[in-house]
Design an enzyme around this catalytic site. Sequence first.
Site, PDB file in Angstrom:
ATOM      1  N   ASP A  45      37.604  16.131   9.554  1.00 16.85           N
ATOM      2  CA  ASP A  45      37.556  15.629   8.170  1.00 16.85           C
ATOM      3  C   ASP A  45      37.143  14.170   8.058  1.00 16.85           C
ATOM      4  OD1 ASP A  45      38.460  18.163   7.587  1.00 16.85           O
ATOM      5  OD2 ASP A  45      40.282  17.544   6.550  1.00 16.85           O
ATOM      6  N   HIS A 139      41.444  25.787  17.209  1.00 17.35           N
ATOM      7  CA  HIS A 139      41.203  26.438  15.914  1.00 17.35           C
ATOM      8  C   HIS A 139      40.132  27.527  15.954  1.00 17.35           C
ATOM      9  CE1 HIS A 139      42.018  25.579  11.382  1.00 17.35           C
ATOM     10  NE2 HIS A 139      42.315  26.819  11.750  1.00 17.35           N
ATOM     11  N   ASP A 283      33.710  17.426  12.195  1.00 18.25           N
ATOM     12  CA  ASP A 283      33.541  18.845  11.865  1.00 18.25           C
ATOM     13  C   ASP A 283      33.051  19.067  10.437  1.00 18.25           C
ATOM     14  OD1 ASP A 283      35.927  18.170  10.545  1.00 18.25           O
ATOM     15  OD2 ASP A 283      36.932  20.043  11.070  1.00 18.25           O
ATOM     16  N   LYS A 304      34.449  18.039   1.763  1.00 21.93           N
ATOM     17  CA  LYS A 304      34.836  19.209   2.552  1.00 21.93           C
ATOM     18  C   LYS A 304      34.901  20.465   1.685  1.00 21.93           C
ATOM     19  CE  LYS A 304      38.813  20.926   5.210  1.00 21.93           C
ATOM     20  NZ  LYS A 304      40.036  20.524   5.934  1.00 21.93           N
TER      21      LYS A 304
END
Length: 484
Positions: A45, A139, A283, A304
Amino acid sequence: MNYLFSLRSQRFLLALGTLFLLLSTGATPKGKSQTPNIVLIFLDDMGYGDLSITGALNYQTPNIDRMAAEGIRFTNFLTAQAVCSASRAALLTGCYPNRLGISGAFGPNSQVGLNPKEETIAELLKAKGYATAIFGKWHLGDHPTMLPMAQGFDEYFGVPYSHDMWPLHPNQTKANYPPLNLIEGAKVVKSVQNLDDAAELTTAITTRATAFIRQNKSKPFFLYVPHPLPHVPLAASAKFKDKSGRGIFGDVMMEIDWSVGQILSELKKQNIDKNTLVIFTSDNGPWLNYGDHAGSAGGFREGKGTTFEGGQRVPCIVRWPGVVPAGRISSKLITALDILPTIATVCETKLPALKIDGIDFSKILKGDDSQSPREQFLYYYRKNNLEAVRQGNWKLVFPHPGRTYEGFVPGKNGQPGQLNENYSIAGGLYNLERDPGERYNVRSEFPEIVSALEKIAEAARADLGDDLQSRSGANNRPAGRISP
Protein backbone atom coordinates in the site's frame (compact mmCIF):
# COMPACT_ATOMS: atom_id res chain seq x y z
CA MET A 1 68.68 -16.89 -21.41
CA ASN A 2 68.72 -17.46 -17.65
CA TYR A 3 67.55 -13.89 -17.19
CA LEU A 4 64.58 -14.44 -19.54
CA PHE A 5 63.71 -17.70 -17.83
CA SER A 6 63.85 -16.01 -14.44
CA LEU A 7 61.64 -13.14 -15.64
CA ARG A 8 59.07 -15.54 -17.08
CA SER A 9 59.09 -17.54 -13.86
CA GLN A 10 58.46 -14.43 -11.83
CA ARG A 11 55.55 -13.45 -14.08
CA PHE A 12 54.09 -16.95 -13.86
CA LEU A 13 54.35 -16.98 -10.08
CA LEU A 14 52.80 -13.48 -9.89
CA ALA A 15 49.86 -14.55 -12.10
CA LEU A 16 49.43 -17.74 -10.09
CA GLY A 17 49.39 -15.77 -6.85
CA THR A 18 46.83 -13.31 -8.22
CA LEU A 19 44.56 -16.15 -9.31
CA PHE A 20 44.88 -17.80 -5.90
CA LEU A 21 44.02 -14.52 -4.19
CA LEU A 22 40.92 -14.06 -6.37
CA LEU A 23 39.73 -17.58 -5.69
CA SER A 24 40.37 -17.38 -1.96
CA THR A 25 38.48 -14.09 -1.56
CA GLY A 26 35.54 -15.10 -3.75
CA ALA A 27 36.30 -12.28 -6.18
CA THR A 28 35.69 -12.61 -9.90
CA PRO A 29 38.45 -11.81 -12.44
CA LYS A 30 37.66 -8.80 -14.57
CA GLY A 31 35.82 -9.76 -17.71
CA LYS A 32 34.28 -12.90 -16.22
CA SER A 33 30.54 -13.05 -15.55
CA GLN A 34 29.06 -14.17 -12.26
CA THR A 35 25.45 -15.05 -11.55
CA PRO A 36 23.97 -12.12 -9.62
CA ASN A 37 22.13 -12.25 -6.33
CA ILE A 38 18.58 -10.90 -6.40
CA VAL A 39 16.93 -8.85 -3.63
CA LEU A 40 13.27 -7.95 -4.21
CA ILE A 41 11.78 -5.50 -1.70
CA PHE A 42 7.99 -5.22 -1.99
CA LEU A 43 5.98 -2.78 0.13
CA ASP A 44 2.27 -2.96 0.91
CA ASP A 45 0.00 0.00 0.00
CA MET A 46 2.84 2.46 -0.65
CA GLY A 47 1.63 5.09 -3.10
CA TYR A 48 3.50 6.91 -5.82
CA GLY A 49 4.03 9.99 -3.62
CA ASP A 50 5.33 8.25 -0.50
CA LEU A 51 9.08 8.69 -1.01
CA SER A 52 10.95 11.94 -0.51
CA ILE A 53 12.15 11.75 -4.14
CA THR A 54 8.49 11.56 -5.30
CA GLY A 55 7.14 14.36 -3.12
CA ALA A 56 6.60 13.03 0.40
CA LEU A 57 6.32 15.79 3.00
CA ASN A 58 7.54 16.00 6.60
CA TYR A 59 9.72 12.89 6.51
CA GLN A 60 12.69 11.67 4.49
CA THR A 61 13.62 8.34 2.88
CA PRO A 62 17.37 8.86 2.36
CA ASN A 63 18.35 5.22 1.83
CA ILE A 64 15.72 4.65 -0.84
CA ASP A 65 16.61 7.99 -2.40
CA ARG A 66 20.28 6.94 -2.47
CA MET A 67 19.29 3.65 -4.08
CA ALA A 68 17.61 5.65 -6.86
CA ALA A 69 20.67 7.90 -7.24
CA GLU A 70 22.85 4.80 -7.63
CA GLY A 71 20.48 3.05 -10.05
CA ILE A 72 17.41 3.71 -12.17
CA ARG A 73 13.97 5.00 -11.14
CA PHE A 74 10.94 4.13 -13.25
CA THR A 75 8.20 6.78 -13.27
CA ASN A 76 5.76 4.77 -15.39
CA PHE A 77 5.74 1.50 -13.47
CA LEU A 78 2.43 -0.33 -12.95
CA THR A 79 1.53 -3.04 -10.48
CA ALA A 80 -0.44 -5.90 -12.05
CA GLN A 81 -3.57 -5.25 -9.98
CA ALA A 82 -4.44 -2.84 -7.19
CA VAL A 83 -5.04 -5.48 -4.51
CA CYS A 84 -2.85 -7.72 -2.36
CA SER A 85 -3.09 -11.37 -3.43
CA ALA A 86 -3.58 -10.65 -7.12
CA SER A 87 -0.58 -8.31 -7.33
CA ARG A 88 1.70 -10.76 -5.49
CA ALA A 89 0.70 -13.67 -7.71
CA ALA A 90 1.56 -11.57 -10.76
CA LEU A 91 4.90 -10.41 -9.36
CA LEU A 92 6.12 -13.93 -8.61
CA THR A 93 4.83 -15.61 -11.79
CA GLY A 94 4.97 -12.92 -14.50
CA CYS A 95 1.28 -13.54 -15.30
CA TYR A 96 -1.86 -11.45 -15.15
CA PRO A 97 -3.45 -12.76 -11.95
CA ASN A 98 -6.76 -13.47 -13.67
CA ARG A 99 -4.86 -15.80 -16.02
CA LEU A 100 -4.09 -17.78 -12.85
CA GLY A 101 -7.64 -17.67 -11.51
CA ILE A 102 -6.59 -15.29 -8.72
CA SER A 103 -8.35 -12.09 -7.68
CA GLY A 104 -8.79 -9.93 -4.62
CA ALA A 105 -7.16 -10.53 -1.24
CA PHE A 106 -7.36 -13.99 0.31
CA GLY A 107 -8.72 -14.11 3.84
CA PRO A 108 -7.70 -16.45 6.67
CA ASN A 109 -8.37 -20.16 6.07
CA SER A 110 -8.69 -19.55 2.34
CA GLN A 111 -9.58 -22.60 0.29
CA VAL A 112 -7.67 -21.22 -2.70
CA GLY A 113 -4.16 -20.00 -3.34
CA LEU A 114 -1.41 -19.93 -5.93
CA ASN A 115 -1.52 -23.17 -7.91
CA PRO A 116 1.59 -25.30 -7.18
CA LYS A 117 1.82 -25.94 -10.93
CA GLU A 118 2.71 -22.28 -11.48
CA GLU A 119 6.45 -21.56 -11.48
CA THR A 120 7.64 -18.65 -9.34
CA ILE A 121 10.83 -16.62 -9.46
CA ALA A 122 11.99 -18.67 -6.47
CA GLU A 123 11.46 -21.97 -8.30
CA LEU A 124 13.28 -20.80 -11.42
CA LEU A 125 16.28 -19.63 -9.41
CA LYS A 126 16.28 -22.60 -7.04
CA ALA A 127 16.63 -24.86 -10.09
CA LYS A 128 19.81 -22.94 -10.92
CA GLY A 129 21.27 -23.52 -7.47
CA TYR A 130 20.13 -20.34 -5.71
CA ALA A 131 19.35 -20.20 -2.01
CA THR A 132 15.85 -18.69 -1.69
CA ALA A 133 14.04 -16.96 1.16
CA ILE A 134 10.98 -14.83 1.89
CA PHE A 135 10.73 -12.69 5.00
CA GLY A 136 7.45 -10.77 5.30
CA LYS A 137 3.90 -11.11 3.97
CA TRP A 138 2.99 -14.04 1.70
CA HIS A 139 -0.78 -13.73 1.03
CA LEU A 140 -1.05 -16.44 -1.62
CA GLY A 141 -2.76 -19.07 0.50
CA ASP A 142 -2.36 -19.78 4.22
CA HIS A 143 -2.94 -23.55 4.22
CA PRO A 144 0.35 -25.41 4.88
CA THR A 145 0.30 -26.81 1.33
CA MET A 146 0.04 -23.27 -0.07
CA LEU A 147 2.82 -21.58 1.90
CA PRO A 148 6.12 -20.38 0.35
CA MET A 149 7.99 -23.63 0.98
CA ALA A 150 5.70 -25.22 -1.64
CA GLN A 151 6.64 -22.56 -4.21
CA GLY A 152 10.42 -22.74 -4.28
CA PHE A 153 11.47 -20.99 -1.08
CA ASP A 154 13.98 -22.59 1.28
CA GLU A 155 13.11 -20.27 4.16
CA TYR A 156 10.01 -18.38 5.24
CA PHE A 157 9.33 -16.11 8.19
CA GLY A 158 6.39 -13.73 8.30
CA VAL A 159 2.62 -13.33 8.23
CA PRO A 160 0.47 -15.46 5.89
CA TYR A 161 -1.89 -12.61 4.92
CA SER A 162 -2.53 -8.92 5.64
CA HIS A 163 -2.00 -7.99 9.25
CA ASP A 164 -5.38 -6.22 9.47
CA MET A 165 -7.03 -9.63 9.14
CA TRP A 166 -7.06 -10.11 12.91
CA PRO A 167 -9.54 -9.77 15.80
CA LEU A 168 -8.67 -6.08 16.31
CA HIS A 169 -9.95 -5.02 12.88
CA PRO A 170 -11.81 -1.67 13.24
CA ASN A 171 -14.74 -3.07 11.23
CA GLN A 172 -16.54 -5.08 13.89
CA THR A 173 -18.29 -7.24 11.32
CA LYS A 174 -14.85 -8.82 10.78
CA ALA A 175 -14.18 -9.41 14.46
CA ASN A 176 -14.42 -13.17 13.92
CA TYR A 177 -10.98 -13.26 12.34
CA PRO A 178 -8.71 -15.91 13.90
CA PRO A 179 -5.49 -14.89 15.67
CA LEU A 180 -2.81 -13.49 13.37
CA ASN A 181 0.24 -15.74 13.57
CA LEU A 182 3.87 -15.34 12.63
CA ILE A 183 4.98 -18.42 10.74
CA GLU A 184 8.41 -19.90 10.27
CA GLY A 185 8.54 -22.51 7.54
CA ALA A 186 5.07 -23.98 8.09
CA LYS A 187 4.97 -23.69 11.89
CA VAL A 188 3.37 -21.01 14.04
CA VAL A 189 6.07 -19.38 16.21
CA LYS A 190 4.20 -16.41 17.69
CA SER A 191 0.86 -14.61 17.70
CA VAL A 192 0.65 -10.93 16.73
CA GLN A 193 -1.75 -9.85 19.47
CA ASN A 194 -1.58 -6.05 19.47
CA LEU A 195 0.04 -2.99 17.89
CA ASP A 196 3.14 -3.41 20.04
CA ASP A 197 3.69 -6.79 18.40
CA ALA A 198 2.96 -5.33 14.96
CA ALA A 199 5.53 -2.59 15.66
CA GLU A 200 8.28 -5.22 15.70
CA LEU A 201 7.50 -6.66 12.26
CA THR A 202 9.83 -4.42 10.24
CA THR A 203 12.79 -5.00 12.56
CA ALA A 204 12.21 -8.77 12.74
CA ILE A 205 12.00 -9.03 8.94
CA THR A 206 15.13 -6.90 8.49
CA THR A 207 17.08 -8.99 11.01
CA ARG A 208 16.18 -12.17 9.12
CA ALA A 209 17.02 -10.59 5.76
CA THR A 210 20.50 -9.40 6.78
CA ALA A 211 21.26 -12.75 8.46
CA PHE A 212 20.28 -14.56 5.26
CA ILE A 213 22.67 -12.35 3.27
CA ARG A 214 25.54 -13.18 5.65
CA GLN A 215 24.79 -16.89 5.57
CA ASN A 216 24.68 -17.04 1.77
CA LYS A 217 27.36 -14.55 0.79
CA SER A 218 29.42 -17.23 -0.95
CA LYS A 219 26.67 -18.54 -3.24
CA PRO A 220 23.89 -16.96 -5.31
CA PHE A 221 20.67 -16.16 -3.50
CA PHE A 222 17.18 -14.78 -4.05
CA LEU A 223 15.89 -12.71 -1.13
CA TYR A 224 12.24 -11.61 -1.25
CA VAL A 225 11.28 -9.01 1.37
CA PRO A 226 7.52 -8.23 1.14
CA HIS A 227 7.00 -5.84 4.06
CA PRO A 228 3.49 -5.95 5.61
CA LEU A 229 3.66 -2.16 6.06
CA PRO A 230 2.65 0.62 5.36
CA HIS A 231 -0.65 -1.29 5.11
CA VAL A 232 -2.86 -0.50 8.11
CA PRO A 233 -2.79 -0.98 11.06
CA LEU A 234 0.29 1.21 11.25
CA ALA A 235 2.87 0.60 13.94
CA ALA A 236 6.48 1.69 14.32
CA SER A 237 9.13 0.47 16.74
CA ALA A 238 10.37 2.65 19.57
CA LYS A 239 13.37 3.79 17.54
CA PHE A 240 11.10 5.47 14.98
CA LYS A 241 7.84 6.21 16.80
CA ASP A 242 7.02 9.95 16.84
CA LYS A 243 10.16 10.73 14.83
CA SER A 244 8.51 12.15 11.70
CA GLY A 245 6.45 15.25 11.09
CA ARG A 246 3.82 13.17 9.29
CA GLY A 247 2.57 11.16 12.26
CA ILE A 248 2.60 7.39 12.39
CA PHE A 249 2.60 6.98 8.59
CA GLY A 250 5.82 8.97 8.31
CA ASP A 251 7.32 7.02 11.22
CA VAL A 252 6.56 3.74 9.43
CA MET A 253 8.06 4.94 6.15
CA MET A 254 11.20 6.11 7.95
CA GLU A 255 11.57 2.66 9.49
CA ILE A 256 11.10 0.91 6.16
CA ASP A 257 13.75 3.23 4.71
CA TRP A 258 16.04 2.19 7.58
CA SER A 259 15.37 -1.44 6.65
CA VAL A 260 16.40 -0.81 3.05
CA GLY A 261 19.55 0.87 4.33
CA GLN A 262 20.38 -2.13 6.51
CA ILE A 263 20.04 -4.51 3.57
CA LEU A 264 22.19 -2.35 1.29
CA SER A 265 24.81 -1.94 4.03
CA GLU A 266 24.96 -5.71 4.62
CA LEU A 267 25.54 -6.31 0.92
CA LYS A 268 28.49 -3.91 1.01
CA LYS A 269 29.81 -5.36 4.24
CA GLN A 270 29.86 -8.84 2.71
CA ASN A 271 31.56 -7.52 -0.45
CA ILE A 272 28.72 -8.67 -2.72
CA ASP A 273 27.14 -5.28 -3.36
CA LYS A 274 28.35 -5.13 -6.97
CA ASN A 275 27.02 -8.58 -7.72
CA THR A 276 23.50 -7.97 -6.39
CA LEU A 277 20.48 -6.68 -8.29
CA VAL A 278 18.10 -4.92 -5.87
CA ILE A 279 14.51 -4.06 -6.87
CA PHE A 280 12.26 -1.87 -4.73
CA THR A 281 8.54 -1.36 -5.42
CA SER A 282 4.99 -1.72 -4.01
CA ASP A 283 1.99 -4.00 -4.49
CA ASN A 284 -0.50 -1.17 -5.20
CA GLY A 285 -1.36 2.43 -4.41
CA PRO A 286 -2.58 3.93 -1.10
CA TRP A 287 -5.72 2.98 0.82
CA LEU A 288 -6.97 6.55 0.74
CA ASN A 289 -10.01 6.32 3.01
CA TYR A 290 -7.66 5.74 5.97
CA GLY A 291 -6.72 9.42 5.74
CA ASP A 292 -3.76 10.29 7.95
CA HIS A 293 -2.85 6.58 8.12
CA ALA A 294 -2.77 6.30 4.32
CA GLY A 295 -0.14 7.25 1.81
CA SER A 296 -0.28 9.52 -1.22
CA ALA A 297 -1.05 8.71 -4.85
CA GLY A 298 1.21 11.59 -5.84
CA GLY A 299 -1.49 13.45 -7.77
CA PHE A 300 -2.76 10.45 -9.73
CA ARG A 301 -6.48 9.66 -9.67
CA GLU A 302 -7.96 7.42 -6.94
CA GLY A 303 -5.94 4.74 -5.07
CA LYS A 304 -5.90 1.11 -3.97
CA GLY A 305 -8.70 -1.01 -5.35
CA THR A 306 -9.10 1.01 -8.55
CA THR A 307 -7.71 0.73 -12.07
CA PHE A 308 -7.03 4.45 -12.28
CA GLU A 309 -3.34 5.35 -12.12
CA GLY A 310 -3.44 6.10 -8.40
CA GLY A 311 -4.29 2.46 -7.78
CA GLN A 312 -1.63 0.90 -9.98
CA ARG A 313 1.20 3.35 -10.63
CA VAL A 314 3.82 3.02 -7.91
CA PRO A 315 7.53 3.77 -7.48
CA CYS A 316 10.05 1.26 -8.82
CA ILE A 317 13.79 1.55 -8.26
CA VAL A 318 16.45 -0.86 -9.53
CA ARG A 319 20.08 -0.82 -8.40
CA TRP A 320 23.01 -2.95 -9.55
CA PRO A 321 26.35 -1.11 -9.26
CA GLY A 322 28.50 -1.37 -12.33
CA VAL A 323 25.73 -2.89 -14.46
CA VAL A 324 22.77 -0.52 -14.11
CA PRO A 325 24.11 2.99 -14.87
CA ALA A 326 23.57 5.33 -11.93
CA GLY A 327 21.28 8.33 -11.74
CA ARG A 328 18.86 7.46 -14.53
CA ILE A 329 15.12 8.16 -14.63
CA SER A 330 13.02 6.25 -17.14
CA SER A 331 9.46 6.94 -18.29
CA LYS A 332 9.24 3.65 -20.20
CA LEU A 333 6.11 1.61 -19.49
CA ILE A 334 7.21 -1.22 -17.19
CA THR A 335 5.06 -3.47 -14.98
CA ALA A 336 5.39 -5.94 -12.13
CA LEU A 337 4.67 -8.69 -14.68
CA ASP A 338 8.02 -7.90 -16.29
CA ILE A 339 10.19 -8.56 -13.25
CA LEU A 340 10.25 -12.38 -13.59
CA PRO A 341 11.42 -12.51 -17.24
CA THR A 342 13.98 -9.79 -16.56
CA ILE A 343 15.42 -11.73 -13.61
CA ALA A 344 15.41 -14.89 -15.73
CA THR A 345 17.50 -13.11 -18.37
CA VAL A 346 20.11 -11.62 -16.04
CA CYS A 347 20.40 -14.89 -14.11
CA GLU A 348 20.48 -16.94 -17.32
CA THR A 349 17.71 -19.27 -16.25
CA LYS A 350 14.75 -20.68 -18.12
CA LEU A 351 11.28 -19.16 -18.26
CA PRO A 352 8.23 -20.99 -16.87
CA ALA A 353 6.85 -23.78 -19.04
CA LEU A 354 3.36 -22.26 -19.03
CA LYS A 355 2.50 -19.00 -20.82
CA ILE A 356 3.41 -15.77 -19.02
CA ASP A 357 2.60 -12.11 -19.76
CA GLY A 358 5.78 -10.39 -18.64
CA ILE A 359 8.37 -8.86 -20.97
CA ASP A 360 12.12 -8.72 -20.37
CA PHE A 361 13.39 -5.16 -19.80
CA SER A 362 17.00 -6.00 -18.91
CA LYS A 363 18.36 -3.97 -21.85
CA ILE A 364 16.76 -0.83 -20.40
CA LEU A 365 18.37 -1.61 -17.05
CA LYS A 366 21.77 -1.80 -18.68
CA GLY A 367 21.41 1.61 -20.31
CA ASP A 368 19.81 1.03 -23.70
CA ASP A 369 17.15 3.75 -23.72
CA SER A 370 16.20 2.98 -27.32
CA GLN A 371 14.32 -0.07 -26.06
CA SER A 372 10.54 0.04 -25.44
CA PRO A 373 9.72 -3.61 -24.76
CA ARG A 374 6.19 -3.00 -23.47
CA GLU A 375 3.62 -0.97 -25.38
CA GLN A 376 0.36 -2.41 -24.01
CA PHE A 377 -1.18 -3.16 -20.63
CA LEU A 378 -4.52 -4.58 -19.48
CA TYR A 379 -6.17 -3.22 -16.33
CA TYR A 380 -8.26 -5.89 -14.59
CA TYR A 381 -10.01 -5.86 -11.24
CA ARG A 382 -12.53 -7.73 -9.13
CA LYS A 383 -12.81 -11.31 -10.37
CA ASN A 384 -11.96 -10.89 -14.04
CA ASN A 385 -13.25 -7.47 -15.08
CA LEU A 386 -11.41 -5.80 -17.95
CA GLU A 387 -11.76 -2.17 -16.86
CA ALA A 388 -9.19 -0.44 -19.08
CA VAL A 389 -6.53 -1.00 -21.74
CA ARG A 390 -3.44 0.98 -22.55
CA GLN A 391 -1.32 1.50 -25.68
CA GLY A 392 1.64 3.82 -25.17
CA ASN A 393 0.29 6.89 -23.38
CA TRP A 394 -3.32 6.29 -24.42
CA LYS A 395 -5.65 4.67 -21.89
CA LEU A 396 -9.22 3.64 -22.66
CA VAL A 397 -11.35 3.14 -19.55
CA PHE A 398 -14.52 1.08 -20.04
CA PRO A 399 -17.74 1.78 -18.13
CA HIS A 400 -17.75 -0.38 -15.01
CA PRO A 401 -18.81 -0.48 -11.38
CA GLY A 402 -15.81 0.43 -9.27
CA ARG A 403 -14.46 1.95 -6.10
CA THR A 404 -14.21 5.69 -5.58
CA TYR A 405 -12.82 7.65 -2.66
CA GLU A 406 -13.89 10.99 -4.11
CA GLY A 407 -16.52 13.00 -2.27
CA PHE A 408 -15.92 11.32 1.09
CA VAL A 409 -14.09 12.69 4.13
CA PRO A 410 -11.08 10.41 4.85
CA GLY A 411 -10.80 8.66 8.19
CA LYS A 412 -8.23 9.41 10.86
CA ASN A 413 -6.34 7.82 13.73
CA GLY A 414 -6.53 4.38 12.13
CA GLN A 415 -10.28 4.43 11.52
CA PRO A 416 -11.41 4.20 7.87
CA GLY A 417 -13.58 6.82 6.25
CA GLN A 418 -16.38 6.03 3.84
CA LEU A 419 -16.01 5.10 0.19
CA ASN A 420 -18.28 3.86 -2.58
CA GLU A 421 -17.50 0.30 -3.75
CA ASN A 422 -20.09 0.28 -6.56
CA TYR A 423 -19.78 3.67 -8.14
CA SER A 424 -20.82 3.72 -11.79
CA ILE A 425 -17.65 4.80 -13.65
CA ALA A 426 -18.53 6.21 -17.05
CA GLY A 427 -15.19 5.51 -18.67
CA GLY A 428 -13.39 7.52 -21.31
CA LEU A 429 -10.18 8.00 -23.28
CA TYR A 430 -7.25 9.65 -21.52
CA ASN A 431 -3.88 10.84 -22.81
CA LEU A 432 -1.58 10.05 -19.88
CA GLU A 433 1.22 12.14 -21.35
CA ARG A 434 -0.83 15.34 -20.98
CA ASP A 435 -3.40 14.20 -18.44
CA PRO A 436 -1.85 11.74 -15.95
CA GLY A 437 -4.66 12.54 -13.51
CA GLU A 438 -7.23 11.06 -15.96
CA ARG A 439 -9.54 14.06 -15.72
CA TYR A 440 -10.20 14.98 -19.33
CA ASN A 441 -12.09 12.50 -21.47
CA VAL A 442 -11.07 13.01 -25.11
CA ARG A 443 -12.88 10.00 -26.55
CA SER A 444 -14.92 12.02 -29.03
CA GLU A 445 -11.80 13.72 -30.42
CA PHE A 446 -9.83 10.56 -31.22
CA PRO A 447 -12.14 7.86 -32.61
CA GLU A 448 -9.25 6.14 -34.36
CA ILE A 449 -7.41 5.73 -31.05
CA VAL A 450 -10.57 4.36 -29.44
CA SER A 451 -10.95 1.85 -32.27
CA ALA A 452 -7.34 0.66 -31.94
CA LEU A 453 -7.68 0.23 -28.17
CA GLU A 454 -10.96 -1.62 -28.52
CA LYS A 455 -9.21 -4.13 -30.79
CA ILE A 456 -6.62 -4.71 -28.05
CA ALA A 457 -9.47 -5.23 -25.58
CA GLU A 458 -11.20 -7.72 -27.86
CA ALA A 459 -8.03 -9.80 -28.17
CA ALA A 460 -7.66 -9.68 -24.38
CA ARG A 461 -11.22 -10.88 -23.85
CA ALA A 462 -10.64 -13.80 -26.19
CA ASP A 463 -7.46 -14.71 -24.31
CA LEU A 464 -8.43 -14.02 -20.69
CA GLY A 465 -12.17 -13.45 -20.68
CA ASP A 466 -14.18 -10.56 -19.26
CA ASP A 467 -16.79 -10.97 -16.52
CA LEU A 468 -18.32 -7.61 -17.41
CA GLN A 469 -19.30 -9.15 -20.74
CA SER A 470 -19.92 -12.65 -19.34
CA ARG A 471 -17.11 -14.03 -21.47
CA SER A 472 -14.63 -16.74 -20.65
CA GLY A 473 -11.08 -16.76 -21.99
CA ALA A 474 -9.29 -19.45 -23.93
CA ASN A 475 -6.12 -19.38 -21.84
CA ASN A 476 -7.11 -19.05 -18.19
CA ARG A 477 -5.68 -21.50 -15.67
CA PRO A 478 -7.19 -22.58 -12.33
CA ALA A 479 -6.05 -21.34 -8.94
CA GLY A 480 -4.77 -23.87 -6.46
CA ARG A 481 -7.44 -25.42 -4.23
CA ILE A 482 -7.26 -27.19 -0.92
CA SER A 483 -8.21 -30.85 -1.22
CA PRO A 484 -11.14 -31.88 1.02
